[in-house]
Write a protein that holds these residues in place. Sequence first.
Motif, PDB file in Angstrom:
ATOM      1  N   ARG A 157      12.022   2.792 -10.948  1.00 37.73           N
ATOM      2  CA  ARG A 157      12.832   3.454  -9.923  1.00 37.73           C
ATOM      3  C   ARG A 157      12.767   2.792  -8.560  1.00 37.73           C
ATOM      4  NH1 ARG A 157      12.943   9.959 -10.611  1.00 37.73           N
ATOM      5  NH2 ARG A 157      13.311  10.058 -12.865  1.00 37.73           N
ATOM      6  N   GLY A 158      11.847   1.860  -8.405  1.00 38.09           N
ATOM      7  CA  GLY A 158      11.618   1.309  -7.077  1.00 38.09           C
ATOM      8  C   GLY A 158      10.640   2.186  -6.314  1.00 38.09           C
ATOM      9  N   ARG A 159      10.122   1.642  -5.221  1.00 37.58           N
ATOM     10  CA  ARG A 159       9.099   2.372  -4.472  1.00 37.58           C
ATOM     11  C   ARG A 159       9.663   3.629  -3.814  1.00 37.58           C
ATOM     12  NH1 ARG A 159       4.035   1.255  -2.419  1.00 37.58           N
ATOM     13  NH2 ARG A 159       3.494   2.211  -0.421  1.00 37.58           N
ATOM     14  N   SER A 160      10.909   3.576  -3.378  1.00 42.55           N
ATOM     15  CA  SER A 160      11.490   4.688  -2.633  1.00 42.55           C
ATOM     16  C   SER A 160      12.085   5.736  -3.566  1.00 42.55           C
ATOM     17  CB  SER A 160      12.554   4.169  -1.657  1.00 42.55           C
ATOM     18  OG  SER A 160      11.984   3.314  -0.698  1.00 42.55           O
ATOM     19  N   SER A 161      11.228   6.523  -4.169  1.00 41.22           N
ATOM     20  CA  SER A 161      11.680   7.614  -5.029  1.00 41.22           C
ATOM     21  C   SER A 161      10.695   8.766  -4.924  1.00 41.22           C
ATOM     22  CB  SER A 161      11.811   7.162  -6.492  1.00 41.22           C
ATOM     23  OG  SER A 161      10.547   7.004  -7.087  1.00 41.22           O
ATOM     24  N   GLU A 162      11.198   9.977  -5.115  1.00 35.99           N
ATOM     25  CA  GLU A 162      10.347  11.162  -5.001  1.00 35.99           C
ATOM     26  C   GLU A 162       9.246  11.157  -6.055  1.00 35.99           C
ATOM     27  OE1 GLU A 162       8.531  14.782  -4.217  1.00 35.99           O
ATOM     28  OE2 GLU A 162       9.624  13.346  -2.991  1.00 35.99           O
ATOM     29  N   SER A 163       9.538  10.656  -7.258  1.00 35.74           N
ATOM     30  CA  SER A 163       8.516  10.634  -8.304  1.00 35.74           C
ATOM     31  C   SER A 163       7.350   9.729  -7.905  1.00 35.74           C
ATOM     32  CB  SER A 163       9.113  10.188  -9.640  1.00 35.74           C
ATOM     33  OG  SER A 163       9.700   8.908  -9.530  1.00 35.74           O
ATOM     34  N   VAL A 164       7.639   8.609  -7.245  1.00 29.83           N
ATOM     35  CA  VAL A 164       6.574   7.721  -6.767  1.00 29.83           C
ATOM     36  C   VAL A 164       5.785   8.405  -5.654  1.00 29.83           C
ATOM     37  CG1 VAL A 164       6.114   5.558  -5.530  1.00 29.83           C
ATOM     38  CG2 VAL A 164       7.719   5.589  -7.461  1.00 29.83           C
ATOM     39  N   ALA A 165       6.483   9.072  -4.732  1.00 29.46           N
ATOM     40  CA  ALA A 165       5.809   9.802  -3.660  1.00 29.46           C
ATOM     41  C   ALA A 165       4.878  10.867  -4.222  1.00 29.46           C
ATOM     42  CB  ALA A 165       6.845  10.441  -2.734  1.00 29.46           C
ATOM     43  N   CYS A 166       5.316  11.530  -5.287  1.00 32.98           N
ATOM     44  CA  CYS A 166       4.504  12.574  -5.914  1.00 32.98           C
ATOM     45  C   CYS A 166       3.194  12.001  -6.446  1.00 32.98           C
ATOM     46  CB  CYS A 166       5.312  13.233  -7.030  1.00 32.98           C
ATOM     47  SG  CYS A 166       4.426  14.556  -7.871  1.00 32.98           S
ATOM     48  N   VAL A 167       3.260  10.828  -7.081  1.00 30.84           N
ATOM     49  CA  VAL A 167       2.037  10.224  -7.616  1.00 30.84           C
ATOM     50  C   VAL A 167       1.111   9.777  -6.481  1.00 30.84           C
ATOM     51  CG1 VAL A 167       1.068   8.420  -9.082  1.00 30.84           C
ATOM     52  CG2 VAL A 167       3.203   9.526  -9.749  1.00 30.84           C
ATOM     53  N   PHE A 168       1.698   9.228  -5.410  1.00 27.31           N
ATOM     54  CA  PHE A 168       0.862   8.877  -4.253  1.00 27.31           C
ATOM     55  C   PHE A 168       0.130  10.119  -3.729  1.00 27.31           C
ATOM     56  CE2 PHE A 168       3.282   4.828  -3.390  1.00 27.31           C
ATOM     57  CZ  PHE A 168       2.169   4.004  -3.368  1.00 27.31           C
ATOM     58  N   ASN A 169       0.849  11.224  -3.646  1.00 23.98           N
ATOM     59  CA  ASN A 169       0.242  12.471  -3.169  1.00 23.98           C
ATOM     60  C   ASN A 169      -0.886  12.915  -4.106  1.00 23.98           C
ATOM     61  OD1 ASN A 169       0.437  14.888  -1.290  1.00 23.98           O
ATOM     62  ND2 ASN A 169       0.680  15.884  -3.274  1.00 23.98           N
ATOM     63  N   ASN A 170      -0.638  12.817  -5.405  1.00 21.53           N
ATOM     64  CA  ASN A 170      -1.661  13.209  -6.376  1.00 21.53           C
ATOM     65  C   ASN A 170      -2.879  12.296  -6.301  1.00 21.53           C
ATOM     66  OD1 ASN A 170      -0.066  15.311  -7.248  1.00 21.53           O
ATOM     67  ND2 ASN A 170       0.756  14.212  -9.006  1.00 21.53           N
ATOM     68  N   SER A 173      -4.913  13.389  -3.379  1.00 18.13           N
ATOM     69  CA  SER A 173      -5.701  14.583  -3.704  1.00 18.13           C
ATOM     70  C   SER A 173      -6.912  14.227  -4.560  1.00 18.13           C
ATOM     71  CB  SER A 173      -4.817  15.603  -4.434  1.00 18.13           C
ATOM     72  OG  SER A 173      -3.776  16.053  -3.599  1.00 18.13           O
ATOM     73  N   LEU A 174      -6.726  13.269  -5.473  1.00 12.56           N
ATOM     74  CA  LEU A 174      -7.839  12.831  -6.324  1.00 12.56           C
ATOM     75  C   LEU A 174      -8.931  12.189  -5.480  1.00 12.56           C
ATOM     76  CD1 LEU A 174      -9.102  12.176  -9.126  1.00 12.56           C
ATOM     77  CD2 LEU A 174      -7.825  10.020  -9.038  1.00 12.56           C
ATOM     78  N   TYR A 175      -8.554  11.247  -4.616  1.00 11.92           N
ATOM     79  CA  TYR A 175      -9.552  10.564  -3.791  1.00 11.92           C
ATOM     80  C   TYR A 175     -10.246  11.538  -2.847  1.00 11.92           C
ATOM     81  CZ  TYR A 175      -7.602   6.127  -5.455  1.00 11.92           C
ATOM     82  OH  TYR A 175      -7.191   5.086  -6.244  1.00 11.92           O
ATOM     83  N   TYR A 176      -9.494  12.504  -2.331  1.00  9.80           N
ATOM     84  CA  TYR A 176     -10.096  13.516  -1.452  1.00  9.80           C
ATOM     85  C   TYR A 176     -11.141  14.319  -2.215  1.00  9.80           C
ATOM     86  CZ  TYR A 176     -10.455  17.196   2.051  1.00  9.80           C
ATOM     87  OH  TYR A 176     -10.933  18.072   2.988  1.00  9.80           O
ATOM     88  N   ALA A 177     -10.783  14.761  -3.422  1.00  7.49           N
ATOM     89  CA  ALA A 177     -11.709  15.553  -4.231  1.00  7.49           C
ATOM     90  C   ALA A 177     -12.936  14.747  -4.628  1.00  7.49           C
ATOM     91  CB  ALA A 177     -10.996  16.080  -5.474  1.00  7.49           C
ATOM     92  N   ALA A 178     -12.745  13.430  -4.810  1.00  3.59           N
ATOM     93  CA  ALA A 178     -13.851  12.572  -5.234  1.00  3.59           C
ATOM     94  C   ALA A 178     -14.726  12.134  -4.065  1.00  3.59           C
ATOM     95  CB  ALA A 178     -13.300  11.344  -5.956  1.00  3.59           C
ATOM     96  N   GLY A 179     -14.340  12.519  -2.830  1.00  2.60           N
ATOM     97  CA  GLY A 179     -15.158  12.199  -1.670  1.00  2.60           C
ATOM     98  C   GLY A 179     -14.823  10.885  -1.005  1.00  2.60           C
ATOM     99  N   ALA A 184      -7.870   8.582   0.472  1.00  2.00           N
ATOM    100  CA  ALA A 184      -6.957   9.722   0.411  1.00  2.00           C
ATOM    101  C   ALA A 184      -5.924   9.638   1.520  1.00  2.00           C
ATOM    102  CB  ALA A 184      -7.743  11.028   0.519  1.00  2.00           C
ATOM    103  N   LYS A 185      -6.383   9.332   2.737  1.00  2.97           N
ATOM    104  CA  LYS A 185      -5.462   9.217   3.873  1.00  2.97           C
ATOM    105  C   LYS A 185      -4.411   8.148   3.611  1.00  2.97           C
ATOM    106  CE  LYS A 185      -5.222   8.042   8.760  1.00  2.97           C
ATOM    107  NZ  LYS A 185      -5.922   7.427   9.916  1.00  2.97           N
ATOM    108  N   GLU A 186      -4.829   7.020   3.077  1.00  2.00           N
ATOM    109  CA  GLU A 186      -3.885   5.929   2.801  1.00  2.00           C
ATOM    110  C   GLU A 186      -2.814   6.363   1.810  1.00  2.00           C
ATOM    111  OE1 GLU A 186      -3.934   1.409   0.915  1.00  2.00           O
ATOM    112  OE2 GLU A 186      -5.817   2.369   1.509  1.00  2.00           O
ATOM    113  N   MET A 187      -3.229   7.046   0.748  1.00  3.17           N
ATOM    114  CA  MET A 187      -2.263   7.507  -0.250  1.00  3.17           C
ATOM    115  C   MET A 187      -1.323   8.561   0.341  1.00  3.17           C
ATOM    116  SD  MET A 187      -2.900   5.745  -2.981  1.00  3.17           S
ATOM    117  CE  MET A 187      -3.277   4.427  -1.810  1.00  3.17           C
ATOM    118  N   PHE A 188      -1.874   9.492   1.119  1.00  4.14           N
ATOM    119  CA  PHE A 188      -1.038  10.530   1.741  1.00  4.14           C
ATOM    120  C   PHE A 188      -0.024   9.912   2.703  1.00  4.14           C
ATOM    121  CE2 PHE A 188      -4.706  13.734   1.122  1.00  4.14           C
ATOM    122  CZ  PHE A 188      -4.163  14.177  -0.075  1.00  4.14           C
ATOM    123  N   GLU A 189      -0.444   8.880   3.437  1.00  8.97           N
ATOM    124  CA  GLU A 189       0.477   8.216   4.362  1.00  8.97           C
ATOM    125  C   GLU A 189       1.615   7.537   3.604  1.00  8.97           C
ATOM    126  OE1 GLU A 189      -2.367   7.105   8.190  1.00  8.97           O
ATOM    127  OE2 GLU A 189      -2.291   5.747   6.463  1.00  8.97           O
TER     128      GLU A 189
END
Length: 282
Positions: A157-170, A173-179, A184-189
């Motif tokens: 789909r290319g980088r600019s898609s909602e599905s890609v954004a969703c995985v970055f967000n997830n 959340s994973l990195y945040y939970a893992a400490g 986490a900040k990089e992925m959220f950005e």
Amino acid sequence: MPENSFSAATADSVIQAAYEAVEVQREAVKEFPGKAPGLVRALQALGDAQRDAGDNAAAESSYREALEAGKDLELPADVMANVRTSLATLLDFTGREAESLSYYEEAISNHEALGGDNLEVAAQLRNNLAMTYKCMDKFALAEQHYLRALETLENKRGRSSESVACVFNNLGSLYYAAGFPDQAKEMFEDGLQIRIEVLGENHRDVAQSLCNLATACHELRDNSAAQQHFEKSLGILEQQLPYEARSYETIGTDYIAMLEIIGEDAKADALKRRMEKLLSAV
């Protein structure tokens, strides 16, 4: 007839038709074993109808019978992939995550072997599987599947898609939970920038991404940035009241908690009053 009665009657009609189709296919297989793919498909359709009607136990039974009917047969790859997908998601979403793992793995393998559009299906299943591993505190396995899903979706789909954004967000959340708040900040950005590009600056999902980023900034003790992100998030949601009242209240409550932690009690009290006023109006 009341609407709910109509819906129930419709569901019963669909299930009855699916039962009848299964019986027809059972008889066909007795005479012509080569018609087994038709029975598998009919059982999946029955399971889908039962699941949609809320009868998860019956749906599970139909899916398992479909897998048994297709066992040791050379069936089209998509047939078994779809049944395994249905059973995996049913088990996962009904609180039996550990039981879903092997079905997810097999379904992913099936869909990836099919190629084409099925690769995106496999990526979404990897996303589901990663969430399940995260809930089980198996962070390394979760990361592995998120990264594979991200690679596939970016290629398709290319980088600019909602599905890609969703995985970055997830992933965030994973990195945040893992400490690992820095990662986490990089992925959220990354997820936030894609969502702004794809959805616009005032979308509810952008507000959620801003909240996630605020949380990571707070963990990194960058409370000035955290406050900016929280306030921008709430500003977006305020413009979408009453529809986003629940999200507004949840994010506002998180922000108030952070303000109290960092000693901004006056600001927290002011926000409480503002939220109470806005939410009482809706």
